[in-house]
Design an enzyme around this catalytic site. Structure first.
Site: not given
Length: 338
Positions: A70, A304-306
Site C-alpha cells: 500500500i 481503496g487500500e487494496g
C-alpha cells in the site's frame, strides 16, 4: 541501486516486457484436462490456475510468499476542494495501518499476505497539477523506485493498493489523458462528494488537462504531470513485477489508473495482472474494459487500500488448491473421463 535510474530506463523497461512460461501453461492445461471433473466445470478458477502457472513458471503454482503493498501520498490540487476530507486524513490512515486497525490489515491477514505500507513524503504534497507538473523528473523517478523496491524476487503474488486524499481526481485525469473522453466521463464521487463536488472535480481535471495538453504523450510524462507519488509507485511496482514475472492483483479505480499511461504505450503491460474487483467508483467499469481486464469480484466496494485485491486472493488460493490437490482420473481409478 535504483531500478529506474532515468526516464529512458523506465521507457526501456516498458519496451522490454517479459512473457509467461509457455511450457508451464501447457503443462497446467494438460493437468486440468485430466482432473476428476468435467472439463471446464470450474470455470474461471481453471483459467486463474493456468494464468498463475505461466507467470510462476511451474505446472502447480502456489502462493508461499504473497505481499500486499500500500502506497500513500498527498496531492497539491487538494486545495481546490476535490475531496470530502482534508489531506491530514492520509497521515492519520497511515498511522491506523501501522497500528493494525484498518480494513486492509484485517483483509490482508485473512488472505495470508504480508502487508507493507509505504508513506511517500506526506508532509510534502505534489505540486498543484493545474499550475504545472505534479512532480519533477527526480520526484517521479523516486516514486517509481519506491514501488519497485517492494517487489522482491521471492514473491509468488503481489497485490497493490493506495491511500491518498483526493487521488481519485488524479486517477480520473490519467484516464482522460490516456483513453480520451471528458473529465466528466471519468470523475466520480470518490470518498463522498455530492453532484456539485463531482462537477467541481471535473472542472479541476479539465484545467489540468489543458495545462498539459502539449506535453509528450509518454507514460513517464503523463505520470509525473498528472499523477501522484503513490500512483507512480504502483506503476513502478507493476513494471518491476513484470520484469521478475511475478503476477499482480490490481485493486480498484486508482490502482488500475496507475497503469493506464503504461498501457497506452505498451498494451501488454497488464498481461501479468488480474483485476481483483470492480469497484463502485465511476469510471472503473470503463477503465477495466479499456485495459482488457475481467474483474474476479464485484462486491460494490469503494474503500481503496487494496481491500478488493486482498479479498480476491481468497479466490486465487481456491483456484490453486483445486488445481494442485484434486486427483487425476488415473489416480482416482476412474476409468471414464467426464
Amino acid at each position: 541501486m535504483s531500478v529506474f535510474a532515468s526516464p529512458a530506463a523506465f521507457a526501456a523497461a516498458l519496451a522490454d516486457l517479459s512473457a509467461p512460461d509457455a511450457g508451464a501453461i501447457a503443462a497446467a492445461r494438460a493437468r486440468q484436462a485430466v482432473l476428476t471433473k468435467p472439463r471446464g466445470s470450474l470455470g474461471r478458477l481453471e483459467e486463474i490456475a493456468v494464468f498463475m502457472a505461466g507467470w510462476q513458471g511451474r505446472e502447480r503454482p502456489a502462493i508461499g510468499q504473497g505481499r500486499t503493498a500500500i502506497f500513500a501520498g498527498n496531492h497539491g490540487f487538494a486545495v481546490h476542494g476535490v475531496s470530502a476530507f482534508p489531506v491530514s486524513v492520509t497521515a492519520a490512515m497511515v498511522a491506523n495501518f501501522a497500528a493494525g486497525g484498518a480494513a486492509i490489515n484485517a483483509l490482508a491477514g485473512a488472505a495470508g499476505m504480508d502487508l507493507r505500507v509505504v508513506a511517500l513524503d506526506l508532509d510534502r504534497p505534489t505540486a498543484d497539477f493545474t499550475a504545472g507538473p505534479a512532480m519533477s523528473e527526480a520526484e517521479c523517478l523516486a516514486a517509481l523506485n519506491a514501488g519497485a523496491e517492494v517487489v522482491t524476487p521471492d514473491l509468488d503474488l503481489l497485490t497493490l493498493g493506495e491511500m491518498g486524499i483526493g487521488n481519485t481526481t488524479a486517477a480520473a485525469a490519467l484516464c482522460t489523458r490516456s483513453f480520451g473522453g471528458s473529465a466528466a466521463d471519468w470523475a466520480g464521487p470518490g470518498t463522498g462528494l455530492d453532484a456539485r463536488g463531482v462537477a467541481r472535480k471535473a472542472m479541476v481535471i479539465e484545467s489540468a488537462l489543458a495545462r498539459h495538453a502539449d506535453a509528450p504523450n509518454q507514460a513517464f510524462e503523463t505520470l509525473r504531470r498528472l499523477g501522484g507519488r503513490e500512483i507512480a509507485a504502483m506503476a513502478g511496482a507493476v513494471l518491476r513485477a513484470r520484469a521478475l514475472r511475478i503476477p499482480v492483483v490490481l485493486d480498484g479505480f486508482i490502482t488500475c489508473a496507475a497503469v493506464a499511461p503504461l498501457a497506452v504505450q505498451a498494451p501488454g503491460i497488464v498481461d501479468h495482472c488480474l483485476a481483483g474487483h470492480c469497484s463502485a467508483e465511476t469510471g472503473h467499469v470503463r477503465l477495466l474494459a479499456r485495459l482488457g481486464l475481467d474483474p474476479l469480484l464485484s462486491l460494490n466496494m469503494r474503500l481503496g487500500e487494496g481491500s478488493g485485491g486482498a479479498v480476491a486472493v481468497g479466490v486465487i488460493r481456491a483456484a490453486l488448491a483445486a488445481h494442485a490437490q484434486m486427483a487425476t482420473f488415473d489416480e482416482a481409478g476412474v476409468a471414464a473421463r467426464l
